[in-house]
Write a protein that holds these residues in place. Sequence first.
Motif, mmCIF file in Angstrom:
data_model
loop_
_atom_site.group_PDB
_atom_site.id
_atom_site.type_symbol
_atom_site.label_atom_id
_atom_site.label_comp_id
_atom_site.label_asym_id
_atom_site.label_seq_id
_atom_site.Cartn_x
_atom_site.Cartn_y
_atom_site.Cartn_z
ATOM 1 N N UNK A 379 0.583 -1.059 -0.010
ATOM 2 C CA UNK A 379 -0.018 0.070 0.030
ATOM 3 C C UNK A 379 0.889 1.223 -0.002
ATOM 4 N N UNK A 380 2.222 1.254 -0.028
ATOM 5 C CA UNK A 380 3.035 2.216 0.098
ATOM 6 C C UNK A 380 4.165 1.813 -1.120
ATOM 7 N N UNK A 397 -0.071 16.313 8.965
ATOM 8 C CA UNK A 397 1.418 15.888 9.096
ATOM 9 C C UNK A 397 1.895 15.466 8.098
ATOM 10 N N UNK A 398 1.349 15.465 6.682
ATOM 11 C CA UNK A 398 1.869 14.893 5.597
ATOM 12 C C UNK A 398 2.683 15.689 5.069
ATOM 13 N N UNK A 399 3.751 15.205 4.247
ATOM 14 C CA UNK A 399 4.665 16.090 3.606
ATOM 15 C C UNK A 399 4.696 15.702 2.109
ATOM 16 N N UNK A 409 4.277 11.555 -1.497
ATOM 17 C CA UNK A 409 3.719 11.878 -0.302
ATOM 18 C C UNK A 409 4.061 10.972 1.038
ATOM 19 N N UNK A 410 4.558 11.478 1.970
ATOM 20 C CA UNK A 410 4.873 10.630 3.249
ATOM 21 C C UNK A 410 4.377 11.176 4.234
ATOM 22 N N UNK A 411 4.063 10.245 5.326
ATOM 23 C CA UNK A 411 3.628 10.681 6.674
ATOM 24 C C UNK A 411 2.190 11.130 6.558
ATOM 25 N N UNK A 412 1.378 10.722 5.656
ATOM 26 C CA UNK A 412 -0.127 11.201 5.395
ATOM 27 C C UNK A 412 -0.862 10.299 6.659
ATOM 28 N N UNK A 413 -1.912 11.211 7.172
ATOM 29 C CA UNK A 413 -2.452 10.757 8.270
ATOM 30 C C UNK A 413 -1.783 10.324 9.469
ATOM 31 N N UNK A 414 -0.714 10.753 9.651
ATOM 32 C CA UNK A 414 0.406 10.471 11.036
ATOM 33 C C UNK A 414 0.993 9.044 10.748
ATOM 34 N N UNK A 415 0.906 8.612 9.353
ATOM 35 C CA UNK A 415 1.481 7.306 9.273
ATOM 36 C C UNK A 415 2.984 7.118 9.500
ATOM 37 N N UNK A 416 3.770 8.312 9.413
ATOM 38 C CA UNK A 416 5.228 8.204 9.664
ATOM 39 C C UNK A 416 5.938 8.476 8.103
ATOM 40 N N UNK A 417 7.232 8.883 8.192
ATOM 41 C CA UNK A 417 7.589 9.125 6.931
ATOM 42 C C UNK A 417 8.091 7.930 5.994
ATOM 43 N N UNK A 418 8.189 6.508 6.935
ATOM 44 C CA UNK A 418 8.537 5.669 6.175
ATOM 45 C C UNK A 418 7.345 5.062 5.214
ATOM 46 N N UNK A 419 6.183 5.731 5.613
ATOM 47 C CA UNK A 419 4.981 5.193 4.820
ATOM 48 C C UNK A 419 4.683 6.364 3.698
ATOM 49 N N UNK A 420 5.292 5.998 2.453
ATOM 50 C CA UNK A 420 5.115 6.967 1.403
ATOM 51 C C UNK A 420 4.297 6.203 0.256
#
Length: 577
Positions: A379-380, A397-399, A409-420
Amino acid sequence: MNPQTPLLHTEVDGIPTLFAETAGPLRAGLVFRVGVADETLARAGITHLVEHLALHRLGVSDYHFNGETKSAFTHFYIEGAEHEVTEYLGTVAASLCDLPMERLETEKEILRTEESRRSAPQLPLWRYGAQGYGLASYPEWGVREAGPDAVREWARTWFTRGNAVLWIAGERMPEGLVLGLPEGERRPMPAVTSALPKTPAYFSEGKGGVLLDAVVADTAAARLYAGLLERELTRALRQEGGYSYTAATDYTPRRDGYALLTAFADALPAKQDAVLGGFVDVLAGFQAGRIGQSALDAVRGRYESGLAAPDAAALRLPALAEDLLAGRPVRSPAELSAELAAVTPEQVHAVALEAAGTALLQVPGGLSADWAGYTEAPTTSPYAVTGRRFAELGAGKATLIVGADGVTVEGAHGSGAECAATVRYAECAAMLVWPDGGRRLVGTDGMIVQVEPSLYGIDAATMAGMDTAVPPAVVVALPPRQQIPAPETPEAPSAPDPGGRPGRPAPTRRTALQTVVLILFGLFGGLSALLSLLFTVFGYDPEFGVSVWLILVVVMWGFTALVSWPAVRVLRRTRRV
């Protein structure tokens, strides 16, 4: 006609033709080797549009006719008297050579209405991505902007004499049949893509039941395995377990030497765990080689009865036309019966193992299948681009990273930078464009990146650079949106824009303090609600009157709401993970 009578291979107006002598009304079909899988995501729906336009001049008729656009084939078929069949086929062929473009915008509206009522399957997207056979999961985004020249060119390229097969079933061949299609070459089958790095795989979505598909070699043993699987799923999940109402399988040849085997079992929310467990157990039984000879003979007998039915020859003709277009051998009922008769339990066991190795399982939302040996489908993206970084405004919190070769796009919905999620411009299947500046990039692997200037504060120059980098052929212009996404605030978080394959937002982890608040105020609220309910039902006293009783009821229930609200806010904003 005896179903064992050989088919007649002939030619009508330069088009290969299959004829079967049968009793009853005359039936015929014109089949082309073109379908959804030949399109691109940005131009999806153009084949369907040509099909609708080709049928328009027929108007309303007393005889039965229709058209169908499939993944790799387009069918036009008719049942009626000889003159009706001749008129239908001639009109369709003439319309394909000269499409009624005055009807173009009307047919577009009809297609959009048809699409609004259609539920798109999700398995193709997860297996194939946003291209080829995976386009069956997507809207027909290409219809809106398809102009007359593009539609005519598509028809000239794909709906040709060399890319067609005609089939006819009746007492005799109709006379005076003239089609007049343009010359053209036979088109190869669509390329088979994959969005799954590893199989067997699963993904969690929906709540209607368990759905599985698997790619297997197209053989008689595979057909019998599909029948055996349906028989065993029905026995285990409906007759014995009582968990499912429908347990069924489907076997669809892809006409490239392989077939897609699909199995489904529905479930109520309370029974989803049991259905998933029972479903996996049935598959495991076949993979262990538990295949009874009596069950195999029963399923084989059902298939052989179908081949011997009086109308079997006519019913098989559309599939045989597809085989002929795909360069596959056209087998007689006798040959198919011989193949079915030779299938052994060991061969079915081999198919079960083959299906297990290519399986894709859709489980209800909230469940998983890793315990059964299935790998979660990605999913990433495994990589991110480098470039300018834009932090989401407000409480988000996304970037968003806009690079020279793509967007991430990473960190969407507070999922962390590793989830992109990343879409490279060179691998962009479609970029949806709204007049307000919003963009949605869909990668060929199905990943989605939403680019919203209103959420990230992206400057006009950066947006212009991205628009220039994306190939023009994948741009899809859409009408204005009813609502433009706005930055989240702590008081009113906005709903995430639907993203498709990348999955749902990750839940916010509940803190220890929030857990204490939930327990304390939940207990106080529950106790207060119980006391309020008891007083409402039994607390009325004629000595004090109705007005006093009503005031006390309102006060007590108001206090209950006040005490319970902190617990409700914690439940709405967080989830235990």
